[in-house]
Design a protein around this motif. Structure first.
Motif, mmCIF file in Angstrom:
data_model
loop_
_atom_site.group_PDB
_atom_site.id
_atom_site.type_symbol
_atom_site.label_atom_id
_atom_site.label_comp_id
_atom_site.label_asym_id
_atom_site.label_seq_id
_atom_site.Cartn_x
_atom_site.Cartn_y
_atom_site.Cartn_z
ATOM 1 N N ALA A 147 -12.704 52.577 72.835
ATOM 2 C CA ALA A 147 -12.645 53.166 71.677
ATOM 3 C C ALA A 147 -14.109 53.589 71.232
ATOM 4 O O ALA A 147 -14.505 52.764 70.558
ATOM 5 C CB ALA A 147 -11.946 52.427 70.692
ATOM 6 N N THR A 148 -14.651 54.738 71.669
ATOM 7 C CA THR A 148 -16.028 54.684 71.360
ATOM 8 C C THR A 148 -16.321 55.597 69.804
ATOM 9 O O THR A 148 -17.284 55.623 69.667
ATOM 10 C CB THR A 148 -16.713 55.935 72.419
ATOM 11 N N ASN A 149 -15.141 55.907 69.326
ATOM 12 C CA ASN A 149 -15.356 56.476 68.097
ATOM 13 C C ASN A 149 -15.790 55.179 66.878
ATOM 14 O O ASN A 149 -16.791 55.631 65.946
ATOM 15 C CB ASN A 149 -13.992 56.755 67.153
ATOM 16 N N LEU A 150 -16.229 53.920 67.383
ATOM 17 C CA LEU A 150 -16.626 52.846 66.433
ATOM 18 C C LEU A 150 -18.114 52.620 66.722
ATOM 19 O O LEU A 150 -18.619 51.935 66.203
ATOM 20 C CB LEU A 150 -15.956 51.686 66.305
ATOM 21 N N MET A 193 -3.552 55.464 60.593
ATOM 22 C CA MET A 193 -4.722 55.363 61.345
ATOM 23 C C MET A 193 -6.065 55.559 60.148
ATOM 24 O O MET A 193 -5.998 56.853 59.443
ATOM 25 C CB MET A 193 -5.072 56.116 62.554
ATOM 26 N N THR A 194 -6.952 54.821 60.127
ATOM 27 C CA THR A 194 -8.097 55.157 59.268
ATOM 28 C C THR A 194 -9.362 55.446 59.838
ATOM 29 O O THR A 194 -9.329 55.328 61.244
ATOM 30 C CB THR A 194 -8.296 53.724 58.298
ATOM 31 N N ALA A 195 -10.272 55.888 59.287
ATOM 32 C CA ALA A 195 -11.440 56.141 60.233
ATOM 33 C C ALA A 195 -12.201 55.054 61.012
ATOM 34 O O ALA A 195 -12.926 55.236 61.917
ATOM 35 C CB ALA A 195 -12.847 56.727 59.145
ATOM 36 N N ASP A 196 -11.687 53.801 60.205
ATOM 37 C CA ASP A 196 -12.509 52.542 60.922
ATOM 38 C C ASP A 196 -11.356 52.027 62.171
ATOM 39 O O ASP A 196 -11.530 51.053 62.572
ATOM 40 C CB ASP A 196 -12.525 51.509 60.136
ATOM 41 N N SER A 197 -10.250 52.757 62.327
ATOM 42 C CA SER A 197 -9.311 52.290 63.474
ATOM 43 C C SER A 197 -9.900 52.846 64.931
ATOM 44 O O SER A 197 -10.387 53.953 64.736
ATOM 45 C CB SER A 197 -7.889 52.861 63.124
ATOM 46 N N PRO A 198 -9.780 52.284 65.857
ATOM 47 C CA PRO A 198 -10.140 52.618 66.975
ATOM 48 C C PRO A 198 -9.128 53.526 67.992
ATOM 49 O O PRO A 198 -7.953 53.665 67.561
ATOM 50 C CB PRO A 198 -9.988 51.502 68.151
ATOM 51 N N ARG A 199 -9.745 54.708 68.371
ATOM 52 C CA ARG A 199 -9.106 55.603 68.930
ATOM 53 C C ARG A 199 -9.334 55.420 70.133
ATOM 54 O O ARG A 199 -10.135 55.776 71.017
ATOM 55 C CB ARG A 199 -9.540 57.152 68.360
ATOM 56 N N TRP A 200 -8.203 54.842 71.093
ATOM 57 C CA TRP A 200 -8.248 54.458 72.402
ATOM 58 C C TRP A 200 -8.003 55.555 73.331
ATOM 59 O O TRP A 200 -7.325 56.363 73.162
ATOM 60 C CB TRP A 200 -7.337 53.342 72.676
ATOM 61 N N PHE A 201 -8.741 55.487 74.449
ATOM 62 C CA PHE A 201 -8.463 56.365 75.486
ATOM 63 C C PHE A 201 -8.819 55.774 76.925
ATOM 64 O O PHE A 201 -9.697 54.828 76.987
ATOM 65 C CB PHE A 201 -9.392 57.841 75.280
ATOM 66 N N ALA A 202 -8.181 56.273 78.007
ATOM 67 C CA ALA A 202 -8.829 55.959 79.500
ATOM 68 C C ALA A 202 -9.296 56.958 80.138
ATOM 69 O O ALA A 202 -9.255 58.200 79.739
ATOM 70 C CB ALA A 202 -7.309 55.435 80.069
ATOM 71 N N SER A 203 -10.132 56.523 80.976
ATOM 72 C CA SER A 203 -10.982 57.579 81.583
ATOM 73 C C SER A 203 -10.100 58.576 82.573
ATOM 74 O O SER A 203 -9.032 58.183 83.069
ATOM 75 C CB SER A 203 -11.776 56.733 82.824
ATOM 76 N N SER A 204 -10.236 59.868 82.517
ATOM 77 C CA SER A 204 -9.768 60.804 83.081
ATOM 78 C C SER A 204 -9.535 60.604 84.617
ATOM 79 O O SER A 204 -8.715 60.987 85.354
ATOM 80 C CB SER A 204 -10.174 62.398 83.162
ATOM 81 N N TYR A 205 -10.401 59.639 85.091
ATOM 82 C CA TYR A 205 -10.511 59.038 86.546
ATOM 83 C C TYR A 205 -9.421 58.182 86.868
ATOM 84 O O TYR A 205 -9.362 57.622 88.077
ATOM 85 C CB TYR A 205 -11.905 58.595 86.990
#
Length: 68
Positions: free
Chosen positions: A24-27, A1-13
């Motif tokens: 993937a809010t990191n982008l 994974m590079t810095a430009d790769s999406p880091r996916w996550f789902a809401s804790s809800y």
């Protein structure tokens, strides 16, 4: 994974049912976009939403403005 790769996550809800939208809010800072995808199809397509539009959506959800 590079810095430009999406880091996916789902809401804790969203629970553990597997029927979630992942983001993937990191982008957002570097590309002004927030990718979204279906958690049931991680290899499938994603939708790129402008960061400002996504922030407005989240603000609307949090404030209850989007409640039906």
């Amino acid at each position: 994974m590079t810095a430009d790769s999406p880091r996916w996550f789902a809401s804790s809800y969203s629970g553990n049912g597997g029927a979630c939208v992942e983001v993937a809010t990191n982008l957002a800072a570097s590309y002004s976009t927030v990718p979204l995808r279906d958690s049931k199809d991680p290899a499938g397509p994603s939708l790129a939403v402008p960061a400002g539009a996504f922030a407005a959506f989240v603000a609307g959800v949090r404030s209850g403005a989007l409640d039906g």
